[in-house]
Design a protein around this motif. Structure first.
Motif, PDB file in Angstrom:
ATOM      1  N   ARG A  53      -9.920 -14.933  -5.445  1.00 54.48           N
ATOM      2  CA  ARG A  53     -10.909 -13.882  -5.299  1.00 54.48           C
ATOM      3  C   ARG A  53     -10.219 -12.592  -4.891  1.00 54.48           C
ATOM      4  O   ARG A  53      -9.248 -12.588  -4.144  1.00 54.48           O
TER       5      ARG A  53
ATOM      6  N   TRP B  17      -8.589  -8.780  -9.810  1.00 53.78           N
ATOM      7  CA  TRP B  17      -9.072 -10.007  -9.177  1.00 53.78           C
ATOM      8  C   TRP B  17      -7.943 -10.867  -8.618  1.00 53.78           C
ATOM      9  O   TRP B  17      -8.190 -11.735  -7.773  1.00 53.78           O
TER      10      TRP B  17
ATOM     11  N   GLU C 245     -15.393 -12.343  -8.200  1.00 55.92           N
ATOM     12  CA  GLU C 245     -15.992 -11.425  -7.248  1.00 55.92           C
ATOM     13  C   GLU C 245     -16.700 -10.304  -8.005  1.00 55.92           C
ATOM     14  O   GLU C 245     -16.136  -9.726  -8.940  1.00 55.92           O
TER      15      GLU C 245
END
Length: 359
Positions: free
Chosen positions: A21, A120, A336
């Motif tokens: 994440r 990411w 995310e």
């Protein structure tokens, strides 16, 4: 004017890294400026500051974009570049990202997915240019290659098939978009995760490790030439897949000299994309035949399949479509949430508009 001749680097194949994440974007003022490629760093530039017009003498911009290199050299537009460019023969999302992390290049040319996965997976980047196809509905960037002996005539026939899937590349997003268009979900197919590097997807199809794989137009022709006699086919994906970007690590943009060099480069880059569209036969010969090793017939097929390019001088629609892709990946891959507009450095939007309108 000083300018380096074409150079090529040998970059090792990227390591497979688990997806993580993304952390929140670090505050601009907290980012540390590092030297690029061993050169002395230029003055620090805030990301909100106006772009300098001219880099310091001796500034070198390291670019991974062999197609544009060939276009610039063949067209003569390279003479418009006052900044010194060191070219790297690097293409594709995984190799470009590894080159960023190894501090081997400053700017890379990729589709719209690699900048997302750079973010990411912890590499802070910004998009500094965008390109799209004039008629994306009739000139898809990818086709869906089908393994010999497998019957897939429409995207609805993908149900129950093994599909090559590269989550960090444009091909992965394409597969997700195709499934959505076909009214299918990931549960209706079997994903075989692999990176689309070199001809890995073609090999996987030919050896029947997978039933279907997205192939760039450069590979479609060669794949069918080898395996159509055995029953291999390819179909249109039926979704838009033409987004293309230039992106760079944020630390590069915090170097005032590098930022100014990129400002000059993207303007000439935009002109090169127009030259490619206006001179398809010359580009086919110079890039696809001489550089990539395709036959003249295959090269003509590729440039015809890809169609004409355009460089938007307003990024609003491009960013809106990119956000739709982000939302698809967030839902399908549990990424995310991301406001993709934060990845665009719109200072370069203005620089490109000025260059295009003045050319």
């Amino acid at each position: 004017m000083s300018r380096s001749g074409p150079r090529s680097r040998s970059i090792r194949r990227p390591l497979v890294r688990p997806l993580v994440r993304a952390a929140l974007l670090t505050t601009v003022g907290m980012l540390a400026l590092s030297g690029c490629g061993g050169d002395e760093a230029g003055p620090r530039l805030e990301l909100s500051a106006a772009l300098p017009d001219t880099p310091a003498d001796g500034t070198v911009l390291r670019v991974g974009d062999p197609a544009t290199q060939v276009a610039l050299e063949t067209s003569g537009l390279i003479d418009e570049l006052d900044v010194e460019v060191e070219w790297a023969n690097i293409t594709g999302g995984p190799k470009t990202l590894e080159a960023f992390r190894a501090d081997a290049i400053d700017i890379g040319s990729v589709a719209d997915i690699p900048p997302l996965f750079a973010h990411w997976t912890g590499t802070d980047v910004r998009i500094v240019a965008a390109r799209e196809t004039v008629e994306p509905e009739t000139h898809p960037t990818y086709a869906l290659g089908v393994a010999p002996g497998v019957e897939v005539r429409t995207i609805e026939d993908l149900k129950g098939k093994k599909i090559a899937y590269s989550p960090g590349q444009a091909q992965g997003a394409l597969v997700l978009n195709v499934l959505r268009e076909a009214g299918l979900t990931q549960d209706d197919v079997e994903f075989v995760e692999m990176q689309s590097v070199d001809d890995a997807f073609s090999v996987a199809l030919a050896s029947k490790q997978v039933d279907v794989a997205p192939l760039g137009q450069t590979l479609v022709k060669t794949y069918l030439a080898k395996y159509e006699v055995d029953g291999a086919t390819a179909i249109d994906p039926g979704v838009r897949d033409d987004a293309w970007t230039l992106y760079t690590p944020t630390t590069v943009l915090e170097d005032a000299d590098k930022a100014a060099a990129i400002k000059e480069y993207v303007g000439v880059w935009a002109q090169a994309q127009q030259w490619i569209s206006d001179h398809p036969d010359e580009f086919a010969e110079a890039y696809y035949v001489d550089h990539e090793g395709l036959s003249p017939e295959d090269a003509a097929y590729v440039v015809d399949a890809l169609g004409e390019f355009t460089v938007p001088t307003s990024w609003d629609d491009f960013i809106a479509r990119h956000q739709e892709t982000v939302d698809t990946l967030v839902e399908a891959q549990d990424q995310e949430p991301l406001d993709v507009a934060t990845l665009y450095d719109r200072r370069y939007e203005k620089a490109i508009a000025a260059a295009v309108e003045g050319s």
